[in-house]
Design an enzyme around this catalytic site. Structure first.
Site, PDB file in Angstrom:
ATOM      1  N   LEU A 121      -7.335  23.673  25.068  1.00 56.88           N
ATOM      2  CA  LEU A 121      -9.028  23.176  25.563  1.00 56.88           C
ATOM      3  C   LEU A 121      -9.132  21.846  25.504  1.00 56.88           C
ATOM      4  O   LEU A 121     -10.142  21.508  25.592  1.00 56.88           O
ATOM      5  CB  LEU A 121      -9.595  24.482  23.951  1.00 56.88           C
ATOM      6  CG  LEU A 121      -9.861  25.521  24.064  1.00 56.88           C
ATOM      7  CD1 LEU A 121     -11.101  26.309  23.119  1.00 56.88           C
ATOM      8  CD2 LEU A 121     -10.153  26.495  25.835  1.00 56.88           C
ATOM      9  N   ASP A 169      -0.883  14.138  20.453  1.00 59.63           N
ATOM     10  CA  ASP A 169      -0.500  15.156  20.768  1.00 59.63           C
ATOM     11  C   ASP A 169       0.923  15.335  20.246  1.00 59.63           C
ATOM     12  O   ASP A 169       1.259  14.552  19.732  1.00 59.63           O
ATOM     13  CB  ASP A 169      -0.539  16.350  21.606  1.00 59.63           C
ATOM     14  CG  ASP A 169      -0.686  17.766  21.289  1.00 59.63           C
ATOM     15  OD1 ASP A 169       0.099  18.398  20.567  1.00 59.63           O
ATOM     16  OD2 ASP A 169      -1.020  18.458  22.037  1.00 59.63           O
ATOM     17  N   ASP A 225      -0.104  13.368  15.094  1.00 62.04           N
ATOM     18  CA  ASP A 225       0.105  14.519  13.800  1.00 62.04           C
ATOM     19  C   ASP A 225      -1.365  14.819  12.727  1.00 62.04           C
ATOM     20  O   ASP A 225      -0.751  14.074  11.987  1.00 62.04           O
ATOM     21  CB  ASP A 225       1.401  14.473  13.166  1.00 62.04           C
ATOM     22  CG  ASP A 225       1.771  15.732  12.457  1.00 62.04           C
ATOM     23  OD1 ASP A 225       0.387  16.571  11.961  1.00 62.04           O
ATOM     24  OD2 ASP A 225       3.304  16.103  11.719  1.00 62.04           O
ATOM     25  N   VAL A 226      -1.942  16.053  13.495  1.00 60.94           N
ATOM     26  CA  VAL A 226      -3.307  15.487  12.776  1.00 60.94           C
ATOM     27  C   VAL A 226      -2.886  16.213  11.176  1.00 60.94           C
ATOM     28  O   VAL A 226      -3.714  15.593  10.017  1.00 60.94           O
ATOM     29  CB  VAL A 226      -4.635  16.770  12.989  1.00 60.94           C
ATOM     30  CG1 VAL A 226      -4.619  16.058  14.715  1.00 60.94           C
ATOM     31  CG2 VAL A 226      -3.609  18.135  13.313  1.00 60.94           C
ATOM     32  N   SER A 239     -15.348  27.231  15.395  1.00 61.01           N
ATOM     33  CA  SER A 239     -14.611  28.842  15.514  1.00 61.01           C
ATOM     34  C   SER A 239     -15.553  30.012  15.583  1.00 61.01           C
ATOM     35  O   SER A 239     -16.061  30.489  14.453  1.00 61.01           O
ATOM     36  CB  SER A 239     -13.059  29.518  15.329  1.00 61.01           C
ATOM     37  OG  SER A 239     -13.003  30.587  16.546  1.00 61.01           O
ATOM     38  N   TYR A 253      -7.330  30.903   9.255  1.00 58.49           N
ATOM     39  CA  TYR A 253      -7.316  30.337  10.456  1.00 58.49           C
ATOM     40  C   TYR A 253      -8.949  30.747  10.179  1.00 58.49           C
ATOM     41  O   TYR A 253      -9.610  29.650  10.450  1.00 58.49           O
ATOM     42  CB  TYR A 253      -6.382  31.179  11.644  1.00 58.49           C
ATOM     43  CG  TYR A 253      -7.223  30.495  12.811  1.00 58.49           C
ATOM     44  CD1 TYR A 253      -7.449  29.679  13.855  1.00 58.49           C
ATOM     45  CD2 TYR A 253      -8.635  31.026  13.457  1.00 58.49           C
ATOM     46  CE1 TYR A 253      -8.111  28.750  14.119  1.00 58.49           C
ATOM     47  CE2 TYR A 253      -9.082  30.527  14.468  1.00 58.49           C
ATOM     48  CZ  TYR A 253      -8.696  29.511  14.839  1.00 58.49           C
ATOM     49  OH  TYR A 253      -9.475  28.958  16.236  1.00 58.49           O
ATOM     50  N   LYS A 265     -12.244  28.010   9.881  1.00 55.37           N
ATOM     51  CA  LYS A 265     -12.957  27.462  10.504  1.00 55.37           C
ATOM     52  C   LYS A 265     -13.927  27.144  10.235  1.00 55.37           C
ATOM     53  O   LYS A 265     -14.717  26.328  10.736  1.00 55.37           O
ATOM     54  CB  LYS A 265     -12.807  28.118  11.407  1.00 55.37           C
ATOM     55  CG  LYS A 265     -11.395  27.912  12.592  1.00 55.37           C
ATOM     56  CD  LYS A 265     -10.951  26.370  13.447  1.00 55.37           C
ATOM     57  CE  LYS A 265     -10.031  26.196  14.033  1.00 55.37           C
ATOM     58  NZ  LYS A 265     -10.007  24.908  15.055  1.00 55.37           N
ATOM     59  N   SER A 297      -7.955  30.701  28.257  1.00 61.15           N
ATOM     60  CA  SER A 297      -6.578  29.354  27.818  1.00 61.15           C
ATOM     61  C   SER A 297      -5.596  30.472  27.319  1.00 61.15           C
ATOM     62  O   SER A 297      -5.618  31.193  27.062  1.00 61.15           O
ATOM     63  CB  SER A 297      -7.356  28.704  26.374  1.00 61.15           C
ATOM     64  OG  SER A 297      -7.467  30.212  25.509  1.00 61.15           O
TER      65      SER A 297
HETATM   66  N1  LIG Z   1      -8.546  29.734  22.885  1.00 61.45           N
HETATM   67  C1  LIG Z   1      -9.793  30.185  22.110  1.00 61.45           C
HETATM   68  O1  LIG Z   1     -10.531  30.379  22.996  1.00 61.45           O
HETATM   69  C2  LIG Z   1     -10.602  29.128  20.950  1.00 61.45           C
HETATM   70  C3  LIG Z   1     -11.489  29.646  20.636  1.00 61.45           C
HETATM   71  C4  LIG Z   1     -12.280  29.242  19.594  1.00 61.45           C
HETATM   72  C5  LIG Z   1     -11.668  27.861  18.894  1.00 61.45           C
HETATM   73  N2  LIG Z   1     -10.786  27.212  19.491  1.00 61.45           N
HETATM   74  C6  LIG Z   1     -10.178  26.426  19.224  1.00 61.45           C
HETATM   75  O2  LIG Z   1     -10.316  25.226  20.095  1.00 61.45           O
HETATM   76  C7  LIG Z   1      -9.237  24.593  19.769  1.00 61.45           C
HETATM   77  C8  LIG Z   1      -8.383  24.717  20.304  1.00 61.45           C
HETATM   78  O3  LIG Z   1      -7.472  25.754  20.798  1.00 61.45           O
HETATM   79  P1  LIG Z   1      -6.438  25.551  22.087  1.00 61.45           P
HETATM   80  O4  LIG Z   1      -6.735  27.066  22.816  1.00 61.45           O
HETATM   81  O5  LIG Z   1      -6.782  25.006  22.987  1.00 61.45           O
HETATM   82  O6  LIG Z   1      -5.271  25.548  21.119  1.00 61.45           O
HETATM   83  P2  LIG Z   1      -3.640  25.692  21.534  1.00 61.45           P
HETATM   84  O7  LIG Z   1      -3.226  26.384  20.650  1.00 61.45           O
HETATM   85  O8  LIG Z   1      -3.864  25.664  23.304  1.00 61.45           O
HETATM   86  O9  LIG Z   1      -3.233  23.752  21.229  1.00 61.45           O
HETATM   87  C9  LIG Z   1      -3.395  22.963  20.316  1.00 61.45           C
HETATM   88  C10 LIG Z   1      -2.936  22.192  20.668  1.00 61.45           C
HETATM   89  O10 LIG Z   1      -2.393  21.134  19.159  1.00 61.45           O
HETATM   90  C11 LIG Z   1      -1.468  20.847  19.318  1.00 61.45           C
HETATM   91  N3  LIG Z   1      -0.746  20.921  17.387  1.00 61.45           N
HETATM   92  C12 LIG Z   1      -1.279  21.674  16.753  1.00 61.45           C
HETATM   93  N4  LIG Z   1      -0.691  21.283  15.973  1.00 61.45           N
HETATM   94  C13 LIG Z   1      -0.752  19.760  15.541  1.00 61.45           C
HETATM   95  C14 LIG Z   1      -0.420  18.877  14.596  1.00 61.45           C
HETATM   96  N5  LIG Z   1       0.119  19.184  13.361  1.00 61.45           N
HETATM   97  N6  LIG Z   1      -1.108  17.853  14.976  1.00 61.45           N
HETATM   98  C15 LIG Z   1      -1.189  16.842  16.605  1.00 61.45           C
HETATM   99  N7  LIG Z   1      -1.635  18.365  17.091  1.00 61.45           N
HETATM  100  C16 LIG Z   1      -1.763  19.906  16.522  1.00 61.45           C
HETATM  101  C17 LIG Z   1      -0.086  22.220  19.986  1.00 61.45           C
HETATM  102  O11 LIG Z   1       1.065  20.954  20.269  1.00 61.45           O
HETATM  103  C18 LIG Z   1      -1.093  22.208  20.912  1.00 61.45           C
HETATM  104  O12 LIG Z   1      -1.440  21.580  22.327  1.00 61.45           O
HETATM  105  C19 LIG Z   1      -8.377  24.198  18.422  1.00 61.45           C
HETATM  106  O13 LIG Z   1      -9.176  24.193  17.397  1.00 61.45           O
HETATM  107  C20 LIG Z   1      -8.810  26.212  18.041  1.00 61.45           C
HETATM  108  O14 LIG Z   1      -8.864  26.866  16.453  1.00 61.45           O
HETATM  109  C21 LIG Z   1      -9.715  27.617  20.322  1.00 61.45           C
HETATM  110  C1  LIG Z   2      -7.971  36.499  21.246  1.00 65.75           C
HETATM  111  C2  LIG Z   2      -8.948  36.046  20.578  1.00 65.75           C
HETATM  112  C3  LIG Z   2      -9.816  37.807  19.943  1.00 65.75           C
HETATM  113  C4  LIG Z   2      -9.469  34.576  20.126  1.00 65.75           C
HETATM  114  C5  LIG Z   2      -9.074  34.379  20.284  1.00 65.75           C
HETATM  115  C6  LIG Z   2      -9.267  32.711  19.860  1.00 65.75           C
HETATM  116  C7  LIG Z   2     -10.019  32.735  18.788  1.00 65.75           C
HETATM  117  C8  LIG Z   2     -10.082  30.935  18.315  1.00 65.75           C
HETATM  118  O1  LIG Z   2     -10.852  31.523  17.727  1.00 65.75           O
HETATM  119  O2  LIG Z   2      -9.595  30.295  18.385  1.00 65.75           O
HETATM  120  C9  LIG Z   2     -10.733  33.746  18.047  1.00 65.75           C
HETATM  121  O3  LIG Z   2     -11.958  32.955  17.953  1.00 65.75           O
HETATM  122  C10 LIG Z   2     -10.731  35.011  19.820  1.00 65.75           C
HETATM  123  O4  LIG Z   2     -12.144  35.097  19.677  1.00 65.75           O
END
Ligand SMILES: NC(=O)c1ccc[n+]([C@@H]2O[C@H](COP(=O)([O-])OP(=O)(O)OC[C@H]3O[C@@H](n4cnc5c(N)ncnc54)[C@H](O)[C@@H]3O)[C@@H](O)[C@H]2O)c1
Ligand SMILES: CC(C)C1=CC=C(C(=O)O)[C@@H](O)[C@H]1O
Length: 246
Positions: free
Chosen positions: A14, A33, A59-60, A138, A152, A156, A187
């Site tokens: 994302l 990243d 590194d966050v 999230s 997690y 959030k 994703s």
């Molecule tokens: N994918 C979803 O459906 C979804 C849903 C809700 C929320 N989110 C949120 O959206 C954001 C992105 O999710 P995503 O699915 O792209 O995740 P992802 O795991 O695909 O990508 C996360 C990225 O963060 C980087 N990362 C991890 N630790 C780090 C650190 N210490 N310093 C810097 N970078 C670091 C990783 O290298 C990776 O490139 C996250 O905050 C996640 O919680 C995702």
């Molecule tokens: C796997 C699915 C049910 C899911 C993936 C990622 C999330 C997130 O917050 O990163 C969740 O909200 C969840 O819906």
């Protein structure tokens, strides 16, 4: 206005989709990243000329990394208008089996990253009199999560609270701070968490019966990053296909 935007965790998923939509909307983007190589590869794909992009290791979990990133952005572009705090870690351990160490690791990374990001970038933006910060929360922080872990989900939820606190603190300085709370978005992370044979079961539970679209999230960020978005702050924008309604 030509804007400069920085996205954390933008080498994939994302974060990358958001950086891509910001770039398409005319922003110069800073892709950060954990790995500089992955950040650079993403920047090279997005912007082969390199004129409107910069890749940085950030590194966050590290305040010095945030400070160094801010200095590098100011050195290269002279300004920073928008930040998307997207990086996070997910663990799926059942709640009764999470060790205190694992709890601390997930809570700490996911909440410290927002805290430090809002502090370091927010202070700069407040001094400049303008800024837009968008924090990735999230659905899990609102409904407790399902496939994702308790730590997690709790982290959030904390991000929503931190977003409100920084929004109040920075509002009078021209800086807005908002959160986006996505449900399952198409994703790599969701595909990894949900094997193909379980995808129908997940979709059956989503009222709109589809996964969310990462580009739409990016476009929402573009809107929140506009100067005209000055009147929304401290808000959590739900993007969850009807899985959680206020
Ligand atoms: N994918 C979803 O459906 C979804 C849903 C809700 C929320 N989110 C949120 O959206 C954001 C992105 O999710 P995503 O699915 O792209 O995740 P992802 O795991 O695909 O990508 C996360 C990225 O963060 C980087 N990362 C991890 N630790 C780090 C650190 N210490 N310093 C810097 N970078 C670091 C990783 O290298 C990776 O490139 C996250 O905050 C996640 O919680 C995702
Ligand atoms: C796997 C699915 C049910 C899911 C993936 C990622 C999330 C997130 O917050 O990163 C969740 O909200 C969840 O819906």
């Amino acid at each position: 206005m030509s804007q400069i935007a920085l996205v954390t965790g933008a080498a994939q998923g994302l974060g990358l989709a958001i950086a891509s939509r910001l770039f398409a909307a005319g922003h110069s983007v800073v892709i950060t990243d954990l790995s500089l190589e992955r950040a650079q590869a993403a920047a090279d794909r997005l912007d082969p000329s390199g004129e409107r992009s910069l890749a940085l290791r950030l590194d966050v979990g590290s305040k010095p990394d945030f400070e160094a990133a801010l200095a590098a952005v100011l050195d290269r572009f002279g300004a920073l208008h928008a930040v998307v705090n997207s990086a996070a870690m997910t663990r799926t351990t059942p709640v009764m089996q999470i060790s205190p160490e694992e709890f601390d690791q997930v809570m700490s990374l996911n909440t410290r990253s927002i805290f430090i990001g809002c502090q370091v970038f927010g202070a700069h933006m407040a001094a400049a009199g303008y800024g837009r910060i968008i924090n990735m929360a999230s659905l899990a922080g609102q409904n407790g999560g399902t496939a994702t872990g308790a730590h997690y989900a709790a982290s959030k939820g904390a991000i929503v609270t931190l977003t409100k606190i920084f929004a109040k603190e920075l509002a009078a300085s021209g800086v807005t701070v908002n959160a986006i709370a996505p449900g399952p978005i198409e994703s790599p992370a969701v595909r990894a968490a949900v094997p193909a044979e379980r995808m129908d079961g997940l979709l059956a539970n989503i009222p709109v019966r589809r996964l969310g679209d990462a580009d739409f999230l990016g476009d929402l960020v573009v809107q929140l990053a506009r100067p005209e978005a000055y009147f929304t702050t401290g808000a959590t924008w739900d993007v969850n296909g009807g899985l959680f309604m206020r």
